[in-house]
Scaffold this motif. Structure first.
Motif, PDB file in Angstrom:
ATOM      1  N   SER A  38      -1.936   4.835  13.074  1.00 20.66           N
ATOM      2  CA  SER A  38      -3.252   4.303  12.614  1.00 20.66           C
ATOM      3  C   SER A  38      -2.564   3.237  11.628  1.00 20.66           C
ATOM      4  O   SER A  38      -1.925   3.700  10.495  1.00 20.66           O
ATOM      5  N   ARG A  39      -2.872   2.036  11.744  1.00 21.46           N
ATOM      6  CA  ARG A  39      -2.624   1.167  10.596  1.00 21.46           C
ATOM      7  C   ARG A  39      -3.188   1.230   9.578  1.00 21.46           C
ATOM      8  O   ARG A  39      -2.745   0.934   8.376  1.00 21.46           O
ATOM      9  N   PHE A  40      -4.425   2.222   9.555  1.00 18.61           N
ATOM     10  CA  PHE A  40      -4.979   2.298   8.162  1.00 18.61           C
ATOM     11  C   PHE A  40      -5.233   3.644   7.818  1.00 18.61           C
ATOM     12  O   PHE A  40      -6.010   3.969   6.874  1.00 18.61           O
ATOM     13  N   ALA A  41      -4.089   4.529   8.227  1.00 19.37           N
ATOM     14  CA  ALA A  41      -3.998   5.707   7.497  1.00 19.37           C
ATOM     15  C   ALA A  41      -3.592   5.760   6.145  1.00 19.37           C
ATOM     16  O   ALA A  41      -4.176   6.683   5.435  1.00 19.37           O
ATOM     17  N   SER A  42      -3.034   4.639   5.557  1.00 23.99           N
ATOM     18  CA  SER A  42      -2.833   4.829   4.104  1.00 23.99           C
ATOM     19  C   SER A  42      -4.298   4.916   3.535  1.00 23.99           C
ATOM     20  O   SER A  42      -4.072   5.212   2.144  1.00 23.99           O
ATOM     21  N   PHE A  43      -5.276   4.412   3.731  1.00 25.79           N
ATOM     22  CA  PHE A  43      -6.551   4.370   3.128  1.00 25.79           C
ATOM     23  C   PHE A  43      -6.829   5.865   2.735  1.00 25.79           C
ATOM     24  O   PHE A  43      -7.816   6.193   1.864  1.00 25.79           O
ATOM     25  N   PHE A  44      -6.354   6.799   3.442  1.00 25.04           N
ATOM     26  CA  PHE A  44      -6.499   8.190   3.359  1.00 25.04           C
ATOM     27  C   PHE A  44      -5.480   8.766   2.095  1.00 25.04           C
ATOM     28  O   PHE A  44      -5.408  10.062   2.091  1.00 25.04           O
ATOM     29  N   THR A 100      -7.218  -2.330  -2.176  1.00 23.77           N
ATOM     30  CA  THR A 100      -6.927  -2.409  -0.724  1.00 23.77           C
ATOM     31  C   THR A 100      -5.966  -3.554  -0.414  1.00 23.77           C
ATOM     32  O   THR A 100      -5.462  -3.492   0.636  1.00 23.77           O
ATOM     33  N   PHE A 101      -5.950  -4.605  -1.177  1.00 23.59           N
ATOM     34  CA  PHE A 101      -4.810  -5.604  -1.058  1.00 23.59           C
ATOM     35  C   PHE A 101      -3.288  -5.008  -1.825  1.00 23.59           C
ATOM     36  O   PHE A 101      -2.444  -4.986  -0.849  1.00 23.59           O
ATOM     37  N   LEU A 102      -3.443  -4.726  -2.993  1.00 22.32           N
ATOM     38  CA  LEU A 102      -2.114  -4.085  -3.642  1.00 22.32           C
ATOM     39  C   LEU A 102      -1.383  -2.944  -2.735  1.00 22.32           C
ATOM     40  O   LEU A 102      -0.179  -3.034  -2.749  1.00 22.32           O
ATOM     41  N   GLY A 103      -2.351  -2.028  -2.261  1.00 23.49           N
ATOM     42  CA  GLY A 103      -1.778  -1.184  -1.250  1.00 23.49           C
ATOM     43  C   GLY A 103      -1.010  -1.406  -0.298  1.00 23.49           C
ATOM     44  O   GLY A 103      -0.031  -0.734   0.321  1.00 23.49           O
ATOM     45  N   LEU A 104      -0.958  -2.673   0.311  1.00 23.54           N
ATOM     46  CA  LEU A 104      -0.260  -3.187   1.302  1.00 23.54           C
ATOM     47  C   LEU A 104       1.232  -3.302   1.073  1.00 23.54           C
ATOM     48  O   LEU A 104       2.215  -3.390   1.858  1.00 23.54           O
ATOM     49  N   LEU A 105       1.630  -3.391  -0.142  1.00 26.96           N
ATOM     50  CA  LEU A 105       2.993  -3.460  -0.808  1.00 26.96           C
ATOM     51  C   LEU A 105       3.606  -2.047  -1.154  1.00 26.96           C
ATOM     52  O   LEU A 105       4.445  -1.774  -1.760  1.00 26.96           O
TER      53      LEU A 105
END
Length: 558
Positions: free
Chosen positions: A153-159, A467-472
């Motif tokens: 999942s591309r969004f797994a990091s949200f968890f 949500t933005f900074l977590g991309l890095l």
């Protein structure tokens, strides 16, 4: 008259009013019989017309961008899939008409004083779209599926805020160890490693939607086909014709089904914005997501009140592959960034209202002041000169120019933007070749690292800088540039652990300034949401998320 048609044809309905033609050889012996037959034909035609008008009024036609790469809420990416998925699924929390977080499948919840434990109580008698029970077990399975590396999942990091989620995503622990517990069929406990103000927003996003375990285990990735896809939201999937349309119908088992006023919604993907605008003008579409930016003035003059343009939680930026030389050299990355005339680009080519981006996080994020680099206020000519110096220091000049491909997806507006960037870079001796690919191919290239420079976008599901900074973040699956910085990761963790909002935002701004100094990505501009909405569509409320769930809309006076 609606059979086999994407939208009922009013002209076809009116044609049916006259009834079948009477053959020339036919004769009538009674004017009374002739009159009665004519009356019956007119009456039948009027009934048919009323039926057609009723069908037309009951279907909402929405134009989107690209074909969704999936209807799996844990897998799908891109702005094209988002509105469809929000119509199909609902998590423990959800969004209201204005994009605010409200109770969803959970009727209530409590949060511990330290902000680490959330206890949710599900609504009574929750059901899937086929009428089968929807329980706490389904939510537990769904969280484990998101963090399971096998799901990708591309969004797994949200968890990441959940206990053990980082280790699970990294393959160090089994999915069953994630910090979620089912107390009973209506009670769930979520345990966090640090206070996370945006956690309830995360649960309202697509990854918070439950998915049906039995269907997935039986059909694998094919579980999202019509007849198999079980949904929890206001609508269920009726039809999916690739590159044509996706039809949703009201879900009679939805917990708030009585409030849904539109029984059928049809989405039409289309990468050609000019075609979408023509379809909207002809009345074939009720709502259109995106339109050619150079048509904004014409629309404002000729379709007053139709255009909805407002700031979005979204950024357009360039991914630089730090695993490929010379993009591992900060001087090259900075030279490319400072030589972009963002103001000129936005003014000439981007939709009115969009803003130049010197940070990854937009000003639209509530309560956050993004950092601004010192060079942003320097005269552009000085920046161009400095960029040439940086490239020369990195070993590039007229005899050895920097050459690379810049990848972008199909939209004409994207092509114009990339061509403009290439033109700006020619001033500093850089030869950038635009490469056009389909949207799904662009995403694959980002995930696999098969690119040098790639035009990318991020539409945030949460109104929060993380949500933005977590991309890095080093362990984020969405960190496609390959940026690695323990100092940056540490500042993110420190900021997100702070309970005081002002202190948290200041710490996250420090982290962003540190990251931008190394320029692992190049922010270009902040998006506006842009829609065209027909006057007969009621309940459309602009919000920075750009999510207008069909369950809150109505059609009146079409």
């Amino acid at each position: 008259c609606a059979a086999g048609m994407r939208r009922p044809s009013l002209q076809g309905c009116i044609h049916g009013v006259s009834g079948p033609a009477v053959p020339a050889s036919a004769t009538t012996t009674s004017a009374q019989v002739h009159s009665r037959a004519g009356s019956h034909a007119v009456l039948a035609g009027l009934v048919l017309l009323m039926a057609c008008l009723s069908v037309m009024a009951e279907v909402l036609h929405r134009g989107t961008t690209a074909e969704p790469n999936s209807l799996d809420p844990h897998i799908a990416t891109g702005a094209a899939a988002a509105p469809i998925l929000y119509d199909l699924g609902v998590g423990l929390t959800t969004l209201d008409a204005e994009g605010r977080v409200v109770p969803g499948a959970a009727e209530s919840w409590t949060v511990s004083e330290d902000g680490l434990v959330y206890t949710f109580t599900l609504r009574e008698n929750l059901k899937w779209s086929d009428g089968s029970p929807l329980t706490a077990e389904d939510f537990l399975f769904s969280v484990r599926r998101v963090v399971d590396p096998a799901t990708a999942s591309r969004f797994a990091s949200f968890f990441f805020p959940l206990e053990n989620a980082r280790q699970i995503i990294a393959g160090e622990l089994p999915p069953e160890s994630v910090g979620v517990e089912k107390v009973d069929q209506r009670t769930l406990v979520y345990r966090l490693v640090a206070p996370t103000p945006s956690f309830l927003e995360t649960l309202a996003s697509n990854i918070g939607s439950p998915v049906p375990r039995a269907m997935i285990e039986e059909h694998g990735r094919q579980w999202t086909r019509p007849g198999r896809l079980l949904s929890s939201g206001a609508y269920r999937l009726a039809e999916w014709v690739p590159n044509s349309h996706i039809t949703l119908e009201a879900n009679p088992y939805f917990y708030d089904a009585d409030s849904v006023r539109i029984p059928q919604v049809r989405y039409y993907p289309g990468e050609n914005q000019a075609t979408g605008l023509r379809r909207y003008r002809s009345g074939q579409l009720d709502i259109l997501l995106n339109f050619p930016s150079d048509e904004a003035d014409w629309i404002e003059r000729n379709l007053p009140g139709h255009m909805q343009v407002y700031p979005a939680l979204a950024v357009n930026y360039l991914l630089l592959n730090l695993e490929r030389p010379p993009f591992d050299d900060w001087r090259v990355r900075k030279a490319l960034s400072i030589s972009i005339d963002r103001e000129g680009l936005v003014e000439r080519l981007i939709t009115p209202g969009s803003l130049p981006a010197y940070s990854l996080t937009p000003d639209a994020v509530a309560g956050y002041q993004p950092p601004r680099p010192d060079w942003a206020d320097e005269p552009y000519a000085e920046r161009v000169a400095r960029a040439r110096e940086l490239l020369a220091e990195a070993g590039f000049d007229q005899r050895n120019p920097l050459r690379f491909e810049i990848m972008y997806d199909t939209l004409e507006e994207n092509r114009r933007n990339v061509v403009a960037l290439a033109s700006m870079w020619r001033q500093i001796g850089v030869q950038a070749s635009p490469v056009n690919v389909e949207f799904n191919q662009l995403n694959r290239a980002a995930r696999t690292g098969d690119f040098s420079v790639l035009r990318y976008t991020w539409f945030a599901p949460n109104d929060d800088p993380d949500t933005f900074l977590g991309l890095l973040d080093s362990r984020n699956p969405n960190n496609h540039s390959g940026f690695r910085s323990e100092a940056y990761d540490s500042l993110l963790r420190e900021g997100n652990a702070r309970m005081d909002t002002e202190s948290r935002m200041a710490t996250l701004a420090r982290a962003e300034a540190m990251m931008l100094a190394e320029q692992p990505v190049i922010p270009v501009f902040f998006y506006t949401r842009r829609f065209l909405v027909q006057p007969h569509v009621q309940g459309f409320v602009p919000n920075s998320r750009g999510l207008n769930l069909s369950r809150y809309l109505a059609i009146e006076g079409r």
